[in-house]
Design an enzyme around this catalytic site. Sequence first.
Site, mmCIF file in Angstrom:
data_model
loop_
_atom_site.group_PDB
_atom_site.id
_atom_site.type_symbol
_atom_site.label_atom_id
_atom_site.label_comp_id
_atom_site.label_asym_id
_atom_site.label_seq_id
_atom_site.Cartn_x
_atom_site.Cartn_y
_atom_site.Cartn_z
ATOM 1 N N CYS A 100 0.872 -1.178 0.000
ATOM 2 C CA CYS A 100 0.000 0.000 0.000
ATOM 3 C C CYS A 100 0.904 1.222 0.000
ATOM 4 O O CYS A 100 1.708 1.399 0.912
ATOM 5 C CB CYS A 100 -0.884 -0.017 1.243
ATOM 6 S SG CYS A 100 -1.662 1.560 1.592
ATOM 7 N N CYS A 104 -2.955 7.609 -1.939
ATOM 8 C CA CYS A 104 -4.283 7.690 -2.583
ATOM 9 C C CYS A 104 -5.360 8.239 -1.667
ATOM 10 O O CYS A 104 -6.330 8.832 -2.142
ATOM 11 C CB CYS A 104 -4.734 6.334 -3.095
ATOM 12 S SG CYS A 104 -3.420 5.209 -3.467
ATOM 13 N N THR A 191 -4.128 4.872 7.413
ATOM 14 C CA THR A 191 -3.070 4.586 6.438
ATOM 15 C C THR A 191 -2.232 5.833 6.167
ATOM 16 O O THR A 191 -2.785 6.914 5.966
ATOM 17 C CB THR A 191 -3.726 4.101 5.125
ATOM 18 O OG1 THR A 191 -4.348 2.853 5.348
ATOM 19 C CG2 THR A 191 -2.711 3.963 4.000
ATOM 20 N N GLU A 258 -0.024 1.895 9.214
ATOM 21 C CA GLU A 258 -1.268 2.352 9.816
ATOM 22 C C GLU A 258 -0.986 2.839 11.231
ATOM 23 O O GLU A 258 -0.077 2.338 11.885
ATOM 24 C CB GLU A 258 -2.319 1.232 9.856
ATOM 25 C CG GLU A 258 -3.250 1.185 8.650
ATOM 26 C CD GLU A 258 -2.655 0.475 7.446
ATOM 27 O OE1 GLU A 258 -1.745 -0.367 7.635
ATOM 28 O OE2 GLU A 258 -3.081 0.758 6.305
ATOM 29 N N HIS A 293 -12.397 5.667 -3.106
ATOM 30 C CA HIS A 293 -11.395 4.743 -2.567
ATOM 31 C C HIS A 293 -11.723 3.295 -2.948
ATOM 32 O O HIS A 293 -10.820 2.466 -3.050
ATOM 33 C CB HIS A 293 -11.227 4.916 -1.055
ATOM 34 C CG HIS A 293 -9.831 4.589 -0.605
ATOM 35 N ND1 HIS A 293 -8.706 5.188 -1.147
ATOM 36 C CD2 HIS A 293 -9.355 3.695 0.291
ATOM 37 C CE1 HIS A 293 -7.628 4.679 -0.593
ATOM 38 N NE2 HIS A 293 -7.986 3.758 0.283
ATOM 39 N N TYR A 297 -9.090 0.589 -5.210
ATOM 40 C CA TYR A 297 -8.697 -0.794 -4.951
ATOM 41 C C TYR A 297 -8.682 -1.645 -6.220
ATOM 42 O O TYR A 297 -8.026 -2.685 -6.258
ATOM 43 C CB TYR A 297 -9.633 -1.420 -3.899
ATOM 44 C CG TYR A 297 -9.220 -1.097 -2.481
ATOM 45 C CD1 TYR A 297 -8.961 0.209 -2.095
ATOM 46 C CD2 TYR A 297 -9.093 -2.095 -1.529
ATOM 47 C CE1 TYR A 297 -8.582 0.503 -0.805
ATOM 48 C CE2 TYR A 297 -8.710 -1.806 -0.230
ATOM 49 C CZ TYR A 297 -8.451 -0.499 0.127
ATOM 50 O OH TYR A 297 -8.063 -0.215 1.405
ATOM 51 N N CYS A 300 -4.770 -0.519 -7.145
ATOM 52 C CA CYS A 300 -3.620 -0.832 -6.271
ATOM 53 C C CYS A 300 -3.515 -2.326 -5.980
ATOM 54 O O CYS A 300 -2.440 -2.906 -6.066
ATOM 55 C CB CYS A 300 -3.683 -0.017 -4.992
ATOM 56 S SG CYS A 300 -4.882 -0.556 -3.757
ATOM 57 N N GLU A 456 -6.509 -5.216 4.451
ATOM 58 C CA GLU A 456 -6.923 -3.950 3.856
ATOM 59 C C GLU A 456 -7.916 -4.191 2.721
ATOM 60 O O GLU A 456 -8.840 -3.412 2.520
ATOM 61 C CB GLU A 456 -5.693 -3.207 3.352
ATOM 62 C CG GLU A 456 -5.882 -1.711 3.365
ATOM 63 C CD GLU A 456 -4.651 -0.976 2.905
ATOM 64 O OE1 GLU A 456 -3.974 -1.444 1.981
ATOM 65 O OE2 GLU A 456 -4.368 0.078 3.483
#
Length: 491
Positions: A100, A104, A191, A258, A293, A297, A300, A456
Site C-alpha cells: 500500500c 491515494c 493509512t 497504519e 477509494h 482498490y 492498487c 486492507e
Amino acid sequence: MALKTAQEYIESLRTLKTRVYMFGEKIDNWVDHPMIRPSINCVAMTYALAQDPQYADLMTVKSSLTGNTINRFTHLHQSTEDLVNKVKMQRLLGQKTASCFQRCVGMDSFNAVFSTTFEIDEAHGTHYHENFKKFLTFVQDNDLTVDGAMTDPKGDRSKAPHDQKDPDMFVHVVERREDGIVVCGAKCHQTGSINSHWHIFMPTISMGEADKDWAVSFACPTDAEGMYMIYGRQSCDTRKMEEGASIDVGNAKFGGQEALVVLDHVFIPNEYIFLNGEYEFAGMMVERFAGYHRQSYGGCKVGVGDVVIGATALAAEYNGVEKASAVKDKLIEMLHLNETLYCCGIACSSQGFQTKAGNYQIDLLLANVCKQNVTRFPYEIVRLAEDVAGGLMVTMPSQKDFTSDTVVGRNGETIGDICNKFFAAKDGVSTEDRQRIMRFLENMCLGAAAVGYRTESMHGAGSPQAQRIMIARQGDIQGKKQLAKDIAGIQ
Ligand code: SF4
Ligand code: FE
C-alpha cells in the site's frame, strides 16, 4: 514549485515535528526507523515515478486550478480518462512496491471534499469551497502528501456520535472561536499518517441534527500542536529490526503503515475548515470519499496481485513444477481473478460523470461492486499462491541458518551447508533465490504485507457490508421488477 524528487520528499519529512510513538515510547528519528522506513520508501515511489519520463503521462497531469504540471496524486479528475488513468497509475505503483503506497487516501479526499464543499456552499452560503481550493493549490504547488482521515473509533456501534458515553469516539468540535475551532477525537487504522505532510479529516458516517458538533471536516498539518500518532503493529514486523535483515523480511524495501491518530484539542483556523455543523452533508462526503477509494482498490490491489502471481510462478519454477498442468491452471485462475478486479476499476471509472463542482466522480454502483470483489479475490489469490508454493514458505529456517558456520555434521558440515543441501531444488536455482521467493510469498500472504494485501482488501475503504448497503441502494431492484413486468405482461 517543481515536482519533488523522492529524496526531497524524504528530507522534507525530517523538517516536521511529527509526534510518533511505538512500543510505548516516543520515536525521535522515525524517518530512519527500520519498521517505518519501508512505508516512507513506498510513498517516495509516487515521487520517483513522476520524475521518470517513461511514466510522465500517467504520473503527472496539468492542474485544473493553476495550469501547472502536478503529480496526479494531487489532481482533481477532469474526465473519465483521468479516472481511468488514476486506476492505471495505482496498478503501476502496486507493481513497483507490492505494498500500500498510501498517497491515494489524500487524492480521494481531495476529489470528495472538492465536490461536497461546492454543494454545501450552494445550500448554506458558506465559503468552504474557496477554502478548499486555496488549500489544494498550496498542496499542488508544493507537491505535498496529504492523508485522508475518515475512520473514527466509533465506540458503541449501536449509538450515534452524540449518544456515545465518551464524546471523543468521533472527532468533534469542542470550542468555537472567532478565528477557528478546537477539535478532539481520533482516527483509527489510519493509512499513511506519519509520513504525510498534512491531513484532511472527514466524518465517518451520515449524521443527524444532534450530531452537529461531530459533522466537521478540516485540514491540519501533521505536526500540529496536540496531534500525535501511535504506530500500528503488523504481523512479523520485528523481523525488520533484525540485524542484516533482508531475506526473512520478504519485502525489505517497501511496506504499508497504519496508526492511531489522536487530536487532543487541536486548533483549526477558519481557512482550513471544509464542514462545520452542516450535518446533512456528512453522508455525502463519506459516500463520495468511499466511492473513490473503492475505485482505487481496482488499481492498487491488482498491481500487488501482479507481483504475487509472478512470485507464485517463480516458486513453481524453482520447485521444478512449472510444467505441471495443475500448476498452470492455478496460475490462470489467479490471473483471471486479478484481471476481473481491474475490469471493475476501469468500468467504474469509464462510467464516471461530472459533479456540480466540475470534477469527475466514478459510477458509485460499479465502484462498490469493485470493492466487494476485492474483499474476496485477493484471499483466493493468496490461497492459490500458498497451494502452489508449498509449506516451505512458512517452515524454512532463518536467513542466519543458511549462512551459519556452526559445525553440526560428522564431516564438519555447518548449519549453512546442511540448509543449503536440503533446501536445494531445481538445478541452476540457488537456494538463496528459493528462500527469497518463499519468504516474499510468506510476507504477502500472512506476514507484514498481508495487512496491505489481505486485511486492507477486506476492511479498507469500508468493510464488505458497507458495499452491500450501497449496492442495495444503487442496484435499482424496482426498475428491474418493472423490466420483468413489461415483458411478462403484468400491469
Ligand atoms: Fe492507495 Fe490502495 Fe493503499 Fe488505499 S489501499 S492508500 S488505494 S495503495
Ligand atoms: Fe486502503
